[in-house]
Design an enzyme around this catalytic site. Structure first.
Site, PDB file in Angstrom:
ATOM      1  N   GLY A 208       0.836  -1.196   0.000  1.00  0.00           N
ATOM      2  CA  GLY A 208       0.000   0.000   0.000  1.00  0.00           C
ATOM      3  C   GLY A 208       0.867   1.240   0.000  1.00  0.00           C
ATOM      4  O   GLY A 208       2.021   1.210  -0.437  1.00  0.00           O
ATOM      5  N   SER A 209       0.319   2.303   0.525  1.00  0.00           N
ATOM      6  CA  SER A 209       1.025   3.586   0.461  1.00  0.00           C
ATOM      7  C   SER A 209       2.178   3.632   1.469  1.00  0.00           C
ATOM      8  O   SER A 209       2.139   2.962   2.512  1.00  0.00           O
ATOM      9  CB  SER A 209       0.037   4.712   0.767  1.00  0.00           C
ATOM     10  OG  SER A 209      -0.513   4.518   2.049  1.00  0.00           O
ATOM     11  N   VAL A 212       0.846   4.767   5.041  1.00  0.00           N
ATOM     12  CA  VAL A 212       0.285   3.724   5.912  1.00  0.00           C
ATOM     13  C   VAL A 212       1.382   2.726   6.288  1.00  0.00           C
ATOM     14  O   VAL A 212       1.445   2.253   7.428  1.00  0.00           O
ATOM     15  CB  VAL A 212      -0.925   3.033   5.241  1.00  0.00           C
ATOM     16  CG1 VAL A 212      -1.403   1.856   6.083  1.00  0.00           C
ATOM     17  CG2 VAL A 212      -2.064   4.021   5.026  1.00  0.00           C
ATOM     18  N   GLY A 213       2.281   2.437   5.355  1.00  0.00           N
ATOM     19  CA  GLY A 213       3.383   1.509   5.639  1.00  0.00           C
ATOM     20  C   GLY A 213       4.224   1.974   6.823  1.00  0.00           C
ATOM     21  O   GLY A 213       4.587   1.178   7.690  1.00  0.00           O
ATOM     22  N   GLU A 230       5.518  -3.442   0.898  1.00  0.00           N
ATOM     23  CA  GLU A 230       5.644  -3.078  -0.521  1.00  0.00           C
ATOM     24  C   GLU A 230       4.910  -1.758  -0.678  1.00  0.00           C
ATOM     25  O   GLU A 230       3.676  -1.720  -0.619  1.00  0.00           O
ATOM     26  CB  GLU A 230       4.990  -4.150  -1.408  1.00  0.00           C
ATOM     27  CG  GLU A 230       5.648  -5.511  -1.333  1.00  0.00           C
ATOM     28  CD  GLU A 230       6.971  -5.589  -2.067  1.00  0.00           C
ATOM     29  OE1 GLU A 230       7.422  -4.562  -2.615  1.00  0.00           O
ATOM     30  OE2 GLU A 230       7.556  -6.678  -2.083  1.00  0.00           O
ATOM     31  N   CYS A 264       2.357   0.648  -8.794  1.00  0.00           N
ATOM     32  CA  CYS A 264       3.494   1.094  -7.988  1.00  0.00           C
ATOM     33  C   CYS A 264       4.778   1.136  -8.806  1.00  0.00           C
ATOM     34  O   CYS A 264       5.704   1.851  -8.457  1.00  0.00           O
ATOM     35  CB  CYS A 264       3.657   0.181  -6.782  1.00  0.00           C
ATOM     36  SG  CYS A 264       3.667  -1.553  -7.248  1.00  0.00           S
TER      37      CYS A 264
HETATM   38  P1  NAD Z   1      -3.352   2.387   1.343  1.00  0.00           P
HETATM   39  O1  NAD Z   1      -2.059   2.411   2.055  1.00  0.00           O
HETATM   40  O2  NAD Z   1      -4.295   3.482   1.561  1.00  0.00           O
HETATM   41  O3  NAD Z   1      -4.146   1.044   1.696  1.00  0.00           O
HETATM   42  C1  NAD Z   1      -3.606  -0.240   1.502  1.00  0.00           C
HETATM   43  C2  NAD Z   1      -4.312  -1.229   2.420  1.00  0.00           C
HETATM   44  O4  NAD Z   1      -4.018  -0.895   3.768  1.00  0.00           O
HETATM   45  C3  NAD Z   1      -5.839  -1.218   2.316  1.00  0.00           C
HETATM   46  O5  NAD Z   1      -6.305  -2.548   2.452  1.00  0.00           O
HETATM   47  C4  NAD Z   1      -6.254  -0.374   3.499  1.00  0.00           C
HETATM   48  O6  NAD Z   1      -7.550  -0.666   3.953  1.00  0.00           O
HETATM   49  C5  NAD Z   1      -5.213  -0.769   4.527  1.00  0.00           C
HETATM   50  N1  NAD Z   1      -4.997   0.222   5.592  1.00  0.00           N
HETATM   51  C6  NAD Z   1      -5.229   1.553   5.563  1.00  0.00           C
HETATM   52  N2  NAD Z   1      -4.911   2.103   6.750  1.00  0.00           N
HETATM   53  C7  NAD Z   1      -4.445   1.104   7.530  1.00  0.00           C
HETATM   54  C8  NAD Z   1      -3.947   1.056   8.864  1.00  0.00           C
HETATM   55  N3  NAD Z   1      -3.846   2.132   9.623  1.00  0.00           N
HETATM   56  N4  NAD Z   1      -3.542  -0.146   9.356  1.00  0.00           N
HETATM   57  C9  NAD Z   1      -3.600  -1.262   8.598  1.00  0.00           C
HETATM   58  N5  NAD Z   1      -4.087  -1.267   7.338  1.00  0.00           N
HETATM   59  C10 NAD Z   1      -4.498  -0.097   6.805  1.00  0.00           C
HETATM   60  O7  NAD Z   1      -2.965   2.207  -0.191  1.00  0.00           O
HETATM   61  P2  NAD Z   1      -3.931   2.227  -1.453  1.00  0.00           P
HETATM   62  O8  NAD Z   1      -4.350   3.622  -1.701  1.00  0.00           O
HETATM   63  O9  NAD Z   1      -4.973   1.162  -1.288  1.00  0.00           O
HETATM   64  O10 NAD Z   1      -2.920   1.714  -2.592  1.00  0.00           O
HETATM   65  C11 NAD Z   1      -2.099   2.553  -3.308  1.00  0.00           C
HETATM   66  C12 NAD Z   1      -0.680   2.506  -2.784  1.00  0.00           C
HETATM   67  O11 NAD Z   1      -0.168   1.179  -2.803  1.00  0.00           O
HETATM   68  C13 NAD Z   1       0.283   3.279  -3.656  1.00  0.00           C
HETATM   69  O12 NAD Z   1       1.120   4.075  -2.876  1.00  0.00           O
HETATM   70  C14 NAD Z   1       1.088   2.205  -4.376  1.00  0.00           C
HETATM   71  O13 NAD Z   1       2.343   2.609  -4.823  1.00  0.00           O
HETATM   72  C15 NAD Z   1       1.141   1.151  -3.366  1.00  0.00           C
HETATM   73  N6  NAD Z   1       1.442  -0.130  -3.998  1.00  0.00           N
HETATM   74  C16 NAD Z   1       2.678  -0.692  -3.820  1.00  0.00           C
HETATM   75  C17 NAD Z   1       3.003  -1.906  -4.442  1.00  0.00           C
HETATM   76  C18 NAD Z   1       4.349  -2.544  -4.283  1.00  0.00           C
HETATM   77  O14 NAD Z   1       4.443  -3.742  -4.521  1.00  0.00           O
HETATM   78  N7  NAD Z   1       5.384  -1.840  -3.879  1.00  0.00           N
HETATM   79  C19 NAD Z   1       2.057  -2.533  -5.226  1.00  0.00           C
HETATM   80  C20 NAD Z   1       0.811  -1.928  -5.378  1.00  0.00           C
HETATM   81  C21 NAD Z   1       0.519  -0.746  -4.740  1.00  0.00           C
END
Ligand code: NAD
Length: 454
Positions: A208-209, A212-213, A230, A264
């Site tokens: 994810g982002s 949040v990571g 990731e 990503c």
């Molecule tokens: P996001 O971080 O908003 O959400 C990702 C997931 O995390 C969702 O399931 C969300 O519900 C969950 N989440 C949100 N807040 C949380 C918390 N506090 N604790 C635990 N889980 C939580 O990301 P998004 O908007 O869904 O996805 C887009 C992002 O993902 C982009 O930044 C993109 O670059 C990244 N991404 C990375 C890869 C990679 O392999 N490096 C692949 C795909 C997407």
């Protein structure tokens, strides 16, 4: 707070499903079920665990069209991409189905006895995934986790839970025992947050982002919880003057506009050596205009809509403050459509050059020489992927070694192959998925010494 989430078809704006969102209490119950299922699952004979995963893969293959159609509806993916993704789920399951029978430890020579290592499963693994590639990213986490003998709770993204739910059903139909693989749709802060906090969840595999990571890493620190992260990217596509410019320009749009730029690995910064900069832009313009942005159910569609109205607004905000060089077309009307857009970066300080836009927007900037290209490519907090276009093998290798990124391709834009490791450096993440070593992220090495001295 409402306990269901509407799933919207991004191409039409229509609600296609309303999915119940699990509560914190339900998350605790799912973790308890996964804890209870763990001893029996880790004890399944390796050959039998392999057979179950292969059966799961075969069922995915049988339901490939159905899964693909579901992904077109809930994520707006083009039908051809969605078919590839369902095929990737099958292939990743098959690949890791080979793992249980090959989870070797080592025998290490030591004085006074025999020393052996075991690759032990961790226990319950929480897999938290984003909406941009719902099926594939989930599988890169749960397939090796299950193969190594862990039980898994998968939390799909709020916007795109449908294919994950279906995969959970197919796993059950394949005979994966109850509680071993649970899919738990829910909100990030509630279900995701609870999985991160829960003492019985031994590892979080998060995609994810970066925002949040980082917060997950901070929470996980309290329990020294294992993590794979990731995260985001702002990858460079570096085009040297000696490259096959026609091919570099013809492929550049697909390296960033695929999945409407919600990738990503999107090569969202194009660096072009100054002497071929104008020529490259001349070639890029028709290539961008030729990208077929249309109804994703059409076989000819190359790019669909953005995921949501909110994403559309965010993407547009970057373009509003930049110099647009040229852009392609997109449908009008309902749905969250945005045209492929090319910006010219002047200073490298622009927000559109520095931040991950996660939409069909790319910026182009000239560079002078190899050192300048490497400097500009590395001038980012991210480090996920990138491409290098040159006919000079020595330069290809030098630049590949110098660019700070986890996945690079030379004269190509491929990032993800399930046979090879995938992941980022810097703020793009921690750890690697896929490839032959993915199992190490889902096991702990246990060392046992057996004395042979009397
Ligand atoms: P996001 O971080 O908003 O959400 C990702 C997931 O995390 C969702 O399931 C969300 O519900 C969950 N989440 C949100 N807040 C949380 C918390 N506090 N604790 C635990 N889980 C939580 O990301 P998004 O908007 O869904 O996805 C887009 C992002 O993902 C982009 O930044 C993109 O670059 C990244 N991404 C990375 C890869 C990679 O392999 N490096 C692949 C795909 C997407």
């Amino acid at each position: 707070m409402t306990r269901t989430q509407d799933v919207i078809n991004p191409a039409t704006g229509e609600v296609v499903a309303a999915v119940p969102m699990a509560s914190v209490e339900e998350t605790d119950a799912a973790v308890a079920t996964a804890v209870a299922a763990f001893p029996a699952w880790r004890a399944v004979a390796p050959g039998d665990r392999a057979r179950l995963l292969r059966r799961f893969a075969d069922l995915v293959d049988e339901h490939r069209e159905e899964l693909a159609a579901l992904e077109v509806r809930d994520a707006g993916h083009t039908i051809r991409n969605a078919r590839w993704e369902a095929g990737n789920v099958r292939d990743v399951l098959h690949y890791y189905a080979a793992a249980p029978e090959r989870l070797f430890g080592r025998q290490i020579p030591v004085p006074g006895g025999l020393d052996v290592t075991f690759a032990e499963p961790l226990g319950v693994v929480g897999v938290i995934v984003p909406w941009n590639f719902p099926m594939t990213i989930a599988t890169w986490g749960f397939a090796p986790a299950l193969a190594a003998g862990n039980t898994v709770v998968l939390k799909p993204a709020e916007l795109t839970p449908l294919t994950a739910i279906r995969l959970g059903e197919l796993a059950t139909a394949a005979g994966i025992p109850e509680g071993v693989f649970q899919v738990l749709p829910g909100r990030g802060a509630e279900v995701g947050g609870r999985l991160v906090e829960h003492p019985d969840v031994r590892k979080i595999c998060f995609t994810g982002s970066s925002r949040v990571g980082r917060s997950i890493m901070a929470s996980a620190a309290r329990r020294v919880k294992r993590l794979t992260l990731e995260l985001g990217g702002k990858s460079a596509n570096i085009v040297f003057a000696d490259a096959d410019l026609e091919r570099a320009a013809a492929t550049a749009p697909y390296a960033v506009f695929d999945n409407a730029g919600q990738d990503c690995c999107a090569r969202s910064r194009i660096l072009v050596q100054r002497e071929v900069y104008d020529r490259f832009l001349d070639l890029l313009e028709p290539a961008v205009a030729a990208v077929r942005v249309e109804d994703p159910t059409r076989e000819t569609s190359e790019m669909g809509p953005l995921i949501s109205a909110e994403r559309l607004e965010t993407v547009a905000s970057y373009v509003d403050e930049s110099e647009v060089a040229f852009r392609g077309g997109c449908p009008d009307g309902p749905g969250f459509w945005y045209p492929p857009t090319v910006l010219l970066a002047a200073t490298g300080a622009e927000r559109s050059w520095r931040e991950e836009i996660f939409g069909p927007v790319v910026s182009v900037m000239p560079f002078t020489d190899e050192a300048d290209a490497v400097r500009l490519a590395n001038d980012t907090e991210y480090g996920l992927s990138g491409s290098i276009w040159t006919r000079d093998v020595g330069r290809a290798l030098r630049v590949s070694r110098a660019v700070e990124a986890g996945n690079l391709s030379v004269n190509s834009h491929s990032s993800v192959r399930y046979w090879t490791p995938f992941g980022g450096v810097k703020q793009s993440g921690l750890g690697r998925e896929l490839g032959p070593d993915a199992l190490t992220a889902f096991t702990e090495t246990k060392n046992v010494f057996i004395a042979t001295e009397e």
